[in-house]
Design a protein around this motif. Structure first.
Motif, PDB file in Angstrom:
ATOM      1  N   ARG A   6      24.463  39.799  22.229  1.00 19.73           N
ATOM      2  CA  ARG A   6      23.827  40.740  23.145  1.00 19.73           C
ATOM      3  C   ARG A   6      24.014  40.264  24.578  1.00 19.73           C
ATOM      4  NH1 ARG A   6      20.212  38.074  20.027  1.00 19.73           N
ATOM      5  NH2 ARG A   6      18.677  36.682  20.993  1.00 19.73           N
ATOM      6  N   ILE A   7      23.776  41.193  25.503  1.00 23.82           N
ATOM      7  CA  ILE A   7      23.748  40.889  26.928  1.00 23.82           C
ATOM      8  C   ILE A   7      22.478  41.498  27.499  1.00 23.82           C
ATOM      9  CG2 ILE A   7      26.245  40.724  27.158  1.00 23.82           C
ATOM     10  CD1 ILE A   7      26.247  43.517  28.363  1.00 23.82           C
ATOM     11  N   HIS A   8      21.985  40.916  28.586  1.00 26.70           N
ATOM     12  CA  HIS A   8      20.752  41.449  29.182  1.00 26.70           C
ATOM     13  C   HIS A   8      20.651  41.027  30.640  1.00 26.70           C
ATOM     14  CE1 HIS A   8      16.696  43.102  29.145  1.00 26.70           C
ATOM     15  NE2 HIS A   8      16.292  42.039  29.810  1.00 26.70           N
ATOM     16  N   PHE A   9      20.042  41.899  31.447  1.00 23.21           N
ATOM     17  CA  PHE A   9      19.704  41.598  32.835  1.00 23.21           C
ATOM     18  C   PHE A   9      18.428  42.343  33.201  1.00 23.21           C
ATOM     19  CE2 PHE A   9      19.806  42.610  37.371  1.00 23.21           C
ATOM     20  CZ  PHE A   9      19.902  41.323  37.898  1.00 23.21           C
ATOM     21  N   PRO A  10      17.481  41.675  33.884  1.00 21.47           N
ATOM     22  CA  PRO A  10      17.519  40.279  34.316  1.00 21.47           C
ATOM     23  C   PRO A  10      16.886  39.343  33.296  1.00 21.47           C
ATOM     24  CG  PRO A  10      15.634  41.368  35.309  1.00 21.47           C
ATOM     25  CD  PRO A  10      16.345  42.415  34.467  1.00 21.47           C
ATOM     26  N   VAL A  11      17.370  38.120  33.262  1.00 21.65           N
ATOM     27  CA  VAL A  11      16.749  37.024  32.519  1.00 21.65           C
ATOM     28  C   VAL A  11      16.243  36.022  33.557  1.00 21.65           C
ATOM     29  CG1 VAL A  11      17.136  35.138  30.899  1.00 21.65           C
ATOM     30  CG2 VAL A  11      18.249  37.340  30.527  1.00 21.65           C
ATOM     31  N   THR A  12      14.992  35.614  33.455  1.00 23.34           N
ATOM     32  CA  THR A  12      14.398  34.727  34.458  1.00 23.34           C
ATOM     33  C   THR A  12      13.949  33.393  33.870  1.00 23.34           C
ATOM     34  OG1 THR A  12      12.170  35.634  34.121  1.00 23.34           O
ATOM     35  CG2 THR A  12      13.564  36.727  35.758  1.00 23.34           C
ATOM     36  N   THR A  13      14.198  33.162  32.591  1.00 23.24           N
ATOM     37  CA  THR A  13      13.665  31.983  31.905  1.00 23.24           C
ATOM     38  C   THR A  13      14.731  30.986  31.478  1.00 23.24           C
ATOM     39  OG1 THR A  13      13.751  33.203  29.814  1.00 23.24           O
ATOM     40  CG2 THR A  13      11.677  33.260  31.040  1.00 23.24           C
ATOM     41  N   GLU A 129      12.795  15.324  17.819  1.00 25.83           N
ATOM     42  CA  GLU A 129      12.701  14.796  19.174  1.00 25.83           C
ATOM     43  C   GLU A 129      11.496  15.405  19.902  1.00 25.83           C
ATOM     44  OE1 GLU A 129      13.996  12.895  21.500  1.00 25.83           O
ATOM     45  OE2 GLU A 129      15.857  12.083  20.662  1.00 25.83           O
ATOM     46  N   THR A 130      11.024  14.704  20.921  1.00 20.78           N
ATOM     47  CA  THR A 130      10.006  15.276  21.796  1.00 20.78           C
ATOM     48  C   THR A 130      10.627  16.375  22.654  1.00 20.78           C
ATOM     49  OG1 THR A 130      10.458  13.552  23.428  1.00 20.78           O
ATOM     50  CG2 THR A 130       8.630  13.172  21.888  1.00 20.78           C
ATOM     51  N   GLN A 131       9.778  17.158  23.299  1.00 23.95           N
ATOM     52  CA  GLN A 131      10.227  18.232  24.186  1.00 23.95           C
ATOM     53  C   GLN A 131       9.435  18.120  25.487  1.00 23.95           C
ATOM     54  OE1 GLN A 131       9.163  22.198  23.048  1.00 23.95           O
ATOM     55  NE2 GLN A 131      10.782  23.173  24.240  1.00 23.95           N
ATOM     56  N   THR A 132       9.967  17.335  26.416  1.00 24.99           N
ATOM     57  CA  THR A 132       9.259  17.091  27.672  1.00 24.99           C
ATOM     58  C   THR A 132      10.078  17.453  28.901  1.00 24.99           C
ATOM     59  OG1 THR A 132      10.053  14.803  27.922  1.00 24.99           O
ATOM     60  CG2 THR A 132       8.059  15.144  26.576  1.00 24.99           C
ATOM     61  N   LEU A 133      11.344  17.895  28.739  1.00 27.83           N
ATOM     62  CA  LEU A 133      12.240  18.129  29.858  1.00 27.83           C
ATOM     63  C   LEU A 133      12.493  19.612  30.071  1.00 27.83           C
ATOM     64  CD1 LEU A 133      14.849  15.324  29.081  1.00 27.83           C
ATOM     65  CD2 LEU A 133      12.928  15.229  30.693  1.00 27.83           C
ATOM     66  N   ALA A 134      12.548  20.015  31.321  1.00 27.19           N
ATOM     67  CA  ALA A 134      12.811  21.414  31.659  1.00 27.19           C
ATOM     68  C   ALA A 134      14.187  21.835  31.155  1.00 27.19           C
ATOM     69  CB  ALA A 134      12.722  21.606  33.167  1.00 27.19           C
ATOM     70  N   LEU A 135      14.294  23.082  30.750  1.00 27.93           N
ATOM     71  CA  LEU A 135      15.547  23.742  30.353  1.00 27.93           C
ATOM     72  C   LEU A 135      16.128  23.207  29.049  1.00 27.93           C
ATOM     73  CD1 LEU A 135      16.956  26.078  31.849  1.00 27.93           C
ATOM     74  CD2 LEU A 135      18.615  24.437  32.721  1.00 27.93           C
ATOM     75  N   ARG A 136      15.360  22.393  28.321  1.00 29.42           N
ATOM     76  CA  ARG A 136      15.860  21.799  27.086  1.00 29.42           C
ATOM     77  C   ARG A 136      14.856  21.979  25.957  1.00 29.42           C
ATOM     78  NH1 ARG A 136      17.810  17.161  31.040  1.00 29.42           N
ATOM     79  NH2 ARG A 136      16.516  18.526  32.329  1.00 29.42           N
ATOM     80  N   GLY A 137      15.383  22.295  24.769  1.00 32.39           N
ATOM     81  CA  GLY A 137      14.527  22.474  23.616  1.00 32.39           C
ATOM     82  C   GLY A 137      14.112  21.174  22.974  1.00 32.39           C
ATOM     83  N   SER A 138      14.878  20.101  23.198  1.00 38.06           N
ATOM     84  CA  SER A 138      14.531  18.762  22.718  1.00 38.06           C
ATOM     85  C   SER A 138      15.142  17.752  23.682  1.00 38.06           C
ATOM     86  CB  SER A 138      15.017  18.543  21.283  1.00 38.06           C
ATOM     87  OG  SER A 138      16.417  18.766  21.158  1.00 38.06           O
ATOM     88  N   ASP A 139      14.518  16.604  23.782  1.00 42.95           N
ATOM     89  CA  ASP A 139      14.858  15.663  24.856  1.00 42.95           C
ATOM     90  C   ASP A 139      16.188  14.953  24.672  1.00 42.95           C
ATOM     91  OD1 ASP A 139      12.558  16.365  26.143  1.00 42.95           O
ATOM     92  OD2 ASP A 139      11.439  14.544  25.637  1.00 42.95           O
ATOM     93  N   ASN A 158      16.132  18.879  36.734  1.00 37.78           N
ATOM     94  CA  ASN A 158      16.139  17.540  36.128  1.00 37.78           C
ATOM     95  C   ASN A 158      14.745  16.949  36.306  1.00 37.78           C
ATOM     96  OD1 ASN A 158      18.423  16.652  34.744  1.00 37.78           O
ATOM     97  ND2 ASN A 158      19.586  16.443  36.646  1.00 37.78           N
ATOM     98  N   ARG A 159      13.798  17.481  35.578  1.00 38.96           N
ATOM     99  CA  ARG A 159      12.394  17.101  35.728  1.00 38.96           C
ATOM    100  C   ARG A 159      11.676  17.342  34.406  1.00 38.96           C
ATOM    101  NH1 ARG A 159       9.895  21.854  35.421  1.00 38.96           N
ATOM    102  NH2 ARG A 159      10.848  23.728  36.345  1.00 38.96           N
ATOM    103  N   ARG A 160      10.425  16.914  34.381  1.00 40.35           N
ATOM    104  CA  ARG A 160       9.591  17.181  33.215  1.00 40.35           C
ATOM    105  C   ARG A 160       9.190  18.649  33.186  1.00 40.35           C
ATOM    106  NH1 ARG A 160       7.846  12.813  30.455  1.00 40.35           N
ATOM    107  NH2 ARG A 160       6.076  13.938  29.598  1.00 40.35           N
ATOM    108  N   ILE A 161       8.963  19.155  32.006  1.00 37.00           N
ATOM    109  CA  ILE A 161       8.572  20.538  31.827  1.00 37.00           C
ATOM    110  C   ILE A 161       7.164  20.745  32.361  1.00 37.00           C
ATOM    111  CG2 ILE A 161       7.486  20.361  29.534  1.00 37.00           C
ATOM    112  CD1 ILE A 161       9.252  22.784  28.746  1.00 37.00           C
TER     113      ILE A 161
END
Length: 214
Positions: A6-13, A129-139, A158-161
């Motif tokens: 699929r395609i979609h606009f807008p995506v903000t997440t 794995e833990t999940q503490t980082l932005a833009l990532r599902g697992s660290d 590049n930061r914590r969620i």
């Protein structure tokens, strides 16, 4: 040819700003606990790469960036790079790609076309794995900044969620199906399902639910 979910606009997440989301269809990695099992099967949504570029072109002037996910984009490597080249020719928006392949597996392929991707999140989702980082599902997943534009746009991720990362975009298709775009916390989909079913709704989700620890 390309297999597209699929395609979609807008995506903000899935990256900064208002983005065009492009999801590939087909995944050979199939991470346990994946939230998008519907994108695993190969051979669906076959179309031409040029048709995808044309389909998203009306959105390009309003888009801050493009996010490509899946499925697994690097399972269709030739189509992926053809798509990236077609998009680059039409926009200066940043391009972010999610892949479940480890960095060492894709690094050489990227070296041949270093300017086509501004940032890439690499590595398989790992439910242990833990999940503490932005833009990532697992660290274990890594954010790579590939270009000056990528560094300018994504270095702040590049930061914590934090709580503002715990949001979803809601999409509806022509069949009335609802799609959520974003990176959920562990168990978010199951909690949503319990809330909706508690109100009398019937819900089928695309999450891999074989793992009670989720």
């Amino acid at each position: 040819m390309i297999n597209l979910s699929r395609i979609h606009f807008p995506v903000t997440t899935l990256g900064p700003g208002r983005r065009i989301g492009i999801w590939f269809q087909g995944c050979s990695i199939r991470c346990p606990g994946c939230i998008s099992m519907d994108t695993w099967v190969h051979g669906r949504g076959t179309t031409k790469v040029g048709a995808v570029v044309e389909a998203v072109s009306p959105w390009l002037s309003a888009a801050d960036g493009i996010t490509i996910s899946g499925g697994e984009p690097f399972d269709q490597r030739e189509a992926l790079f053809d798509l990236l080249a077609g998009l680059r020719a039409r926009t200066k928006a940043d391009i972010l790609v999610f892949t479940g392949y480890p960095w060492a597996t894709i690094r050489d392929a990227l070296a041949t076309s270093p300017s086509l991707i501004d940032a890439i999140v690499s590595g398989p989702f790992d439910i242990d794995e833990t999940q503490t980082l932005a833009l990532r599902g697992s660290d274990n997943q890594e954010l790579h900044l590939m270009t000056p534009l990528g560094r300018a746009r994504f270095e702040g991720l590049n930061r914590r969620i934090d709580e503002k990362d715990r949001t979803f975009d809601v999409m509806f298709d022509e069949n009335g199906d609802v799609w959520l775009a974003g990176i959920p916390a562990r168990g978010d989909f199951r909690r949503l399902r319990a809330i909706l079913e508690g109100g009398g709704s019937t819900l089928r989700i695309s999450e891999d639910t074989r793992f009670p620890s989720l």
